[in-house]
Structure formats: structure tokens, C-alpha cells
Design a protein around this motif. Structure first.
Motif, PDB file in Angstrom:
ATOM      1  N   GLU A   1      39.579 -10.340 -19.904  1.00 53.34           N
ATOM      2  CA  GLU A   1      40.467  -9.216 -20.197  1.00 53.34           C
ATOM      3  C   GLU A   1      41.064  -8.577 -18.944  1.00 53.34           C
ATOM      4  OE1 GLU A   1      36.198  -7.521 -20.552  1.00 53.34           O
ATOM      5  OE2 GLU A   1      37.258  -9.407 -20.962  1.00 53.34           O
ATOM      6  N   HIS A   2      40.561  -8.975 -17.778  1.00 52.69           N
ATOM      7  CA  HIS A   2      41.085  -8.428 -16.521  1.00 52.69           C
ATOM      8  C   HIS A   2      41.772  -9.482 -15.662  1.00 52.69           C
ATOM      9  CE1 HIS A   2      39.309  -4.608 -17.398  1.00 52.69           C
ATOM     10  NE2 HIS A   2      38.086  -5.104 -17.414  1.00 52.69           N
ATOM     11  N   ARG A   3      42.167 -10.588 -16.289  1.00 52.60           N
ATOM     12  CA  ARG A   3      42.799 -11.679 -15.540  1.00 52.60           C
ATOM     13  C   ARG A   3      44.328 -11.646 -15.682  1.00 52.60           C
ATOM     14  NH1 ARG A   3      38.839 -15.709 -14.186  1.00 52.60           N
ATOM     15  NH2 ARG A   3      40.377 -17.384 -14.209  1.00 52.60           N
ATOM     16  N   GLY A   4      44.870 -10.456 -15.767  1.00 51.50           N
ATOM     17  CA  GLY A   4      46.327 -10.291 -15.878  1.00 51.50           C
ATOM     18  C   GLY A   4      47.030 -10.737 -14.607  1.00 51.50           C
ATOM     19  N   ALA A   5      48.248 -11.228 -14.774  1.00 50.04           N
ATOM     20  CA  ALA A   5      49.035 -11.708 -13.633  1.00 50.04           C
ATOM     21  C   ALA A   5      50.505 -11.727 -14.028  1.00 50.04           C
ATOM     22  CB  ALA A   5      48.580 -13.105 -13.202  1.00 50.04           C
ATOM     23  N   ALA A   6      51.343 -11.876 -13.038  1.00 48.74           N
ATOM     24  CA  ALA A   6      52.784 -11.992 -13.312  1.00 48.74           C
ATOM     25  C   ALA A   6      53.408 -12.934 -12.305  1.00 48.74           C
ATOM     26  CB  ALA A   6      53.466 -10.626 -13.233  1.00 48.74           C
ATOM     27  N   PHE A   7      54.325 -13.736 -12.778  1.00 49.31           N
ATOM     28  CA  PHE A   7      55.198 -14.487 -11.892  1.00 49.31           C
ATOM     29  C   PHE A   7      56.390 -13.587 -11.580  1.00 49.31           C
ATOM     30  CE2 PHE A   7      53.594 -18.766 -13.479  1.00 49.31           C
ATOM     31  CZ  PHE A   7      53.093 -19.145 -12.230  1.00 49.31           C
ATOM     32  N   VAL A   8      56.757 -13.507 -10.299  1.00 52.55           N
ATOM     33  CA  VAL A   8      57.855 -12.658  -9.861  1.00 52.55           C
ATOM     34  C   VAL A   8      58.819 -13.507  -9.034  1.00 52.55           C
ATOM     35  CG1 VAL A   8      58.492 -10.556  -8.617  1.00 52.55           C
ATOM     36  CG2 VAL A   8      56.267 -10.703  -9.756  1.00 52.55           C
TER      37      VAL A   8
ATOM     38  N   THR B   1      55.189 -11.852 -17.370  1.00 58.09           N
ATOM     39  CA  THR B   1      53.808 -11.372 -17.350  1.00 58.09           C
ATOM     40  C   THR B   1      52.927 -12.233 -18.244  1.00 58.09           C
ATOM     41  OG1 THR B   1      54.315  -9.780 -19.108  1.00 58.09           O
ATOM     42  CG2 THR B   1      54.478  -8.999 -16.833  1.00 58.09           C
ATOM     43  N   GLY B   2      51.646 -12.251 -17.917  1.00 56.83           N
ATOM     44  CA  GLY B   2      50.695 -13.035 -18.683  1.00 56.83           C
ATOM     45  C   GLY B   2      49.301 -12.888 -18.122  1.00 56.83           C
ATOM     46  N   ARG B   3      48.520 -13.961 -18.229  1.00 58.37           N
ATOM     47  CA  ARG B   3      47.156 -13.938 -17.692  1.00 58.37           C
ATOM     48  C   ARG B   3      46.800 -15.329 -17.190  1.00 58.37           C
ATOM     49  NH1 ARG B   3      43.301 -15.954 -21.331  1.00 58.37           N
ATOM     50  NH2 ARG B   3      44.151 -16.436 -23.410  1.00 58.37           N
ATOM     51  N   LEU B   4      45.726 -15.384 -16.399  1.00 60.22           N
ATOM     52  CA  LEU B   4      45.305 -16.652 -15.805  1.00 60.22           C
ATOM     53  C   LEU B   4      44.138 -17.238 -16.577  1.00 60.22           C
ATOM     54  CD1 LEU B   4      45.515 -15.895 -11.978  1.00 60.22           C
ATOM     55  CD2 LEU B   4      47.275 -16.780 -13.520  1.00 60.22           C
ATOM     56  N   LEU B   5      44.230 -18.530 -16.855  1.00 59.08           N
ATOM     57  CA  LEU B   5      43.147 -19.254 -17.508  1.00 59.08           C
ATOM     58  C   LEU B   5      42.070 -19.616 -16.480  1.00 59.08           C
ATOM     59  CD1 LEU B   5      45.209 -21.655 -19.803  1.00 59.08           C
ATOM     60  CD2 LEU B   5      44.349 -19.348 -20.305  1.00 59.08           C
ATOM     61  N   ARG B   6      40.990 -20.194 -16.966  1.00 61.07           N
ATOM     62  CA  ARG B   6      39.891 -20.566 -16.073  1.00 61.07           C
ATOM     63  C   ARG B   6      39.991 -22.008 -15.573  1.00 61.07           C
ATOM     64  NH1 ARG B   6      36.201 -16.777 -15.502  1.00 61.07           N
ATOM     65  NH2 ARG B   6      36.355 -14.981 -16.902  1.00 61.07           N
ATOM     66  N   ALA B   7      40.884 -22.784 -16.192  1.00 62.64           N
ATOM     67  CA  ALA B   7      41.072 -24.183 -15.773  1.00 62.64           C
ATOM     68  C   ALA B   7      42.513 -24.577 -16.061  1.00 62.64           C
ATOM     69  CB  ALA B   7      40.111 -25.105 -16.522  1.00 62.64           C
ATOM     70  N   PRO B   8      43.070 -25.487 -15.261  1.00 65.65           N
ATOM     71  CA  PRO B   8      44.469 -25.900 -15.453  1.00 65.65           C
ATOM     72  C   PRO B   8      44.671 -26.643 -16.773  1.00 65.65           C
ATOM     73  CG  PRO B   8      43.644 -26.554 -13.285  1.00 65.65           C
ATOM     74  CD  PRO B   8      42.461 -26.116 -14.079  1.00 65.65           C
ATOM     75  N   ARG B   9      45.868 -26.466 -17.349  1.00 67.46           N
ATOM     76  CA  ARG B   9      46.284 -27.200 -18.542  1.00 67.46           C
ATOM     77  C   ARG B   9      47.729 -27.583 -18.396  1.00 67.46           C
ATOM     78  NH1 ARG B   9      44.802 -23.056 -23.192  1.00 67.46           N
ATOM     79  NH2 ARG B   9      47.015 -23.454 -23.567  1.00 67.46           N
TER      80      ARG B   9
END
Length: 202
Positions: A117-124, A144-152
Motif C-alpha cells: 500500500e506504500h509502493r506508489g510511484a509515478a512516471f514523469v 501514476t501507479g505503483r510498483l510490483l515486487r517482480a517484473p512482468r
């Protein structure tokens, strides 16, 4: 057809901008060329502390060296748990410029203990257009979005495989180029740029 320099050697960025400009302005309006298509010149270091400053540094130098209308962008990932970093250092976060996997792995390691719930992020993204007469234009875009724990996913580049945009069920790396263009920070900025180009270039 108006010739415009995109101050990059990144073929994916060239293709992306050409695709967006063609969609917004119509094909055969802008001929986009990259740094590999013009006489080589020393590129200035990106010393700006914001995406906009870095985009302008590159666009001004490209225009000065080639006398072509010049577009340059600077973009990156701003992670909430890292106080907005890697930010302008996104492409060299691991210490080696452009090593996408090393950069991605380092960010994942740095927020490994951060709850979902605290893995928020944004591409700018900031995009600058500098004209031979000296006029400058700067636009930006944000996703805006959030980061996963592993690539997909296998598409995109940079941090796309770990970024899940708000409302998305697929990462940016799992989207088609057209789907990504429609929602990405760079897509938003480049569509704003296309409106500027439509007004200021023949």
C-alpha cells in the motif's frame, strides 16, 4: 516536410515520437531525425535538477549545433518511498547509464520491505522544443501507479516491467505500443508537444 531533430540515440524513443506525431498531425508532416542522423557533436552532461531543465539543456544544444528545430525529453521514475527518487537519475540509478535491468533491480531491492500500500510511484516526462529563432516550449506528462515486487512483461523499456498504472491490470511492459502511448507519461507529454508543433512549425 519539416525536419526536426530528436536529441537522442534511442531508436525506441525515435519510433515512439514519430508514431505519436504521425497520429496527431498526419503522416509526412514531420521528418524526425536522431543524433545518429546529424554530424556528431559533444553532448552536454545532464546537470539539471529537474526533468525540464535537462530537457532544455539537450534541446538548446541540439538546435545550436544543427540549426534544426530540436526536441529533447527527460523522464524517469519518482518513487514515493524513496522521496521521489530515482527521479532525474533514473537512467543511471545503478551507476551505469542505460542499464535497465540493473536500475530496476536496485529500485526493487531498495523498497523490498515497503508494504504494497506504500509502493506508489509515478512516471514523469518533460519535453522541450527549441526553435532556431530562440523560442522555447516545455510540456510535461505524468502517469501514476505503483510498483510490483517482480517484473512482468517483455515490452517497453526502463522500469516498465514493474510499473502498474492506476486502474491497470497489466504493467506498462505488457501493453502494446499503442496502448502504452495512450496512457504513458511520455505519450501525454508528446501529444501536448504535437499541439505546440502544429502551431509553431509549418
Amino acid at each position: 516536410m519539416t525536419r526536426v531533430l530528436l536529441a537522442t540515440r534511442n531508436k525506441k524513443k525515435l519510433a515512439e515520437l514519430q508514431r505519436i506525431l504521425d497520429g496527431a498531425l498526419g503522416a509526412n508532416r514531420i521528418e524526425l531525425v536522431g543524433l545518429d542522423d546529424v554530424p556528431e557533436y559533444p553532448e552536454l552532461p545532464e546537470t539539471g535538477l529537474t526533468f525540464g531543465e535537462n530537457a532544455l539543456i539537450k534541446a538548446r544544444e541540439g538546435c545550436r549545433r544543427t540549426n534544426l528545430p530540436t526536441v529533447a525529453d527527460d523522464s524517469g521514475l519518482a518513487v514515493d518511498a524513496l522521496n521521489g527518487m530515482p527521479g532525474v537519475f533514473s537512467a543511471r540509478w545503478s551507476g551505469r547509464h542505460g542499464d535497465d535491468r540493473a536500475n530496476l533491480d536496485l529500485v526493487l531491492a531498495q523498497i523490498g520491505d515497503v508494504p504494497d500500500e506504500h509502493r506508489g510511484a509515478a512516471f514523469v516526462c518533460a519535453v522541450a522544443l527549441v526553435l532556431p529563432g530562440g523560442k522555447e516550449h516545455l510540456v510535461d506528462g505524468r502517469q501514476t501507479g505503483r510498483l510490483l515486487r517482480a517484473p512482468r512483461g517483455e515490452g517497453g523499456f526502463g522500469y516498465d516491467p514493474i510499473f502498474l498504472g492506476d486502474g491497470q491490470i497489466r504493467t506498462n511492459a505488457e501493453l502494446s505500443p499503442q496502448e502504452k502511448d495512450a496512457i504513458s507519461h511520455r505519450g501525454k507529454a508528446l501529444r501536448a508537444l504535437a499541439k505546440v508543433i502544429d502551431k509553431v512549425l509549418p
